[in-house]
Scaffold this active site. Structure first.
Site, PDB file in Angstrom:
ATOM      1  N   ASP A  22       0.668   3.829  -3.097  1.00 37.50           N
ATOM      2  CA  ASP A  22       0.250   5.222  -2.922  1.00 37.50           C
ATOM      3  C   ASP A  22       1.101   6.151  -3.770  1.00 37.50           C
ATOM      4  O   ASP A  22       0.583   7.054  -4.448  1.00 37.50           O
ATOM      5  CB  ASP A  22       0.340   5.591  -1.444  1.00 37.50           C
ATOM      6  N   GLU A  45       0.838  -1.207   0.000  1.00 38.39           N
ATOM      7  CA  GLU A  45       0.000   0.000   0.000  1.00 38.39           C
ATOM      8  C   GLU A  45       0.872   1.256   0.000  1.00 38.39           C
ATOM      9  O   GLU A  45       0.597   2.222  -0.727  1.00 38.39           O
ATOM     10  CB  GLU A  45      -0.904  -0.004   1.229  1.00 38.39           C
ATOM     11  N   GLU A  70      -4.690   0.583  -3.444  1.00 42.67           N
ATOM     12  CA  GLU A  70      -3.302   1.054  -3.500  1.00 42.67           C
ATOM     13  C   GLU A  70      -2.327  -0.108  -3.447  1.00 42.67           C
ATOM     14  O   GLU A  70      -1.296  -0.101  -4.140  1.00 42.67           O
ATOM     15  CB  GLU A  70      -3.038   2.032  -2.360  1.00 42.67           C
ATOM     16  N   ASP A  86      -7.198   0.954   0.881  1.00 35.81           N
ATOM     17  CA  ASP A  86      -5.842   0.424   1.029  1.00 35.81           C
ATOM     18  C   ASP A  86      -5.581  -0.710   0.048  1.00 35.81           C
ATOM     19  O   ASP A  86      -4.477  -0.825  -0.510  1.00 35.81           O
ATOM     20  CB  ASP A  86      -5.623  -0.082   2.448  1.00 35.81           C
TER      21      ASP A  86
END
Length: 239
Positions: free
Chosen positions: A56, A52, A128, A125
């Site tokens: 991101d 994650e 990502e 989450d």
């Protein structure tokens, strides 16, 4: 990659990952990366949080490049606001729902029973983490192409629809501008099975004695729907 399970729930097995890979448009060379991207820390020590973190950054770069290409007339400040809207939790949850990620998530028993499959933070989450997993598996170009597919039909044009405030924020500002108390939200009903629930949430403005009800596949979406209906009521009465 072998998952070390932590209190894994005794529920029906998740759908086959080849079905999800079809929806993603990418067949993983290392399918263990995809499995990890769908694994919450409550289920295994091999969870998605590092993926994650990476995803991101990949998402932000890919979206920035997309906006730079498609919105050439916007200055930096407006581009930043559009990007913030596109990568925020609400938008990522919507993308997770489009991909039908919830049934594929690996959750510990406690997280599963408390509604983790519809929890906005977990769904966002996971999106990502999948992007991060795709970057490791096949490189930035593949991850970027996936992001471009995710956002292909998002409104990014000159009307700046992507920069509009969400309904809850707009309602809050409307009430604050008139020195009224903030609205209250309450879950009225939850319908359906755990993996495919519909939430009904009421939005009440105590100062005016008004209530609106919104529904959606998560509490967050239902709250936004209720706030949108409430705001429409208030604006129609003040015209």
């Amino acid at each position: 990659m072998v998952l070390s399970k932590r209190n894994a729930p005794t529920t029906a097995p998740a759908p086959r990952l080849d079905q999800l890979q079809g929806a993603l448009g990418h067949s993983f060379a290392n399918v263990g990366l995809l499995r990890q991207a769908l694994t919450h820390r409550s289920y295994s020590a091999d969870h998605y949080e590092r993926l994650e973190f990476l995803g991101d950054s990949v998402l932000n770069l890919a979206v920035s490049a997309l906006l730079y290409q498609r919105l050439g007339d916007l200055p930096e400040g407006d581009l930043s606001r559009v990007r913030a809207n596109l990568v925020k939790q609400d938008t990522l949850v919507m993308l997770a729902e489009r991909l039908s990620l919830a049934p594929y998530l690996h959750l510990g028993e406690g997280e599963h029973k408390s509604g983790g499959r519809s929890r906005p933070s977990i769904l966002a989450d996971a999106v990502e983490a999948i992007i991060g997993a795709m970057y490791i598996d096949a490189g930035f170009a593949t991850a970027q192409a996936f992001v471009q597919r995710l956002y292909a039909d998002m409104p990014l044009g000159a009307d700046k629809a992507a920069m509009r405030k969400d309904a809850k924020t707009a309602l809050q500002e409307w009430l604050q501008g008139r020195k009224m108390a903030l609205p209250t939200y309450k879950v009225e009903r939850i319908l359906g099975e755990a993996h495919q629930q519909t939430f009904e949430v009421s939005c009440t403005v105590p100062a005016l004695g008004l209530t609106a009800v919104g529904s959606g596949t998560s509490r967050r979406i239902a709250e936004q729907a209720g706030a949108g209906d409430m705001l429409a009521q208030l604006q129609s009465t003040t015209k």
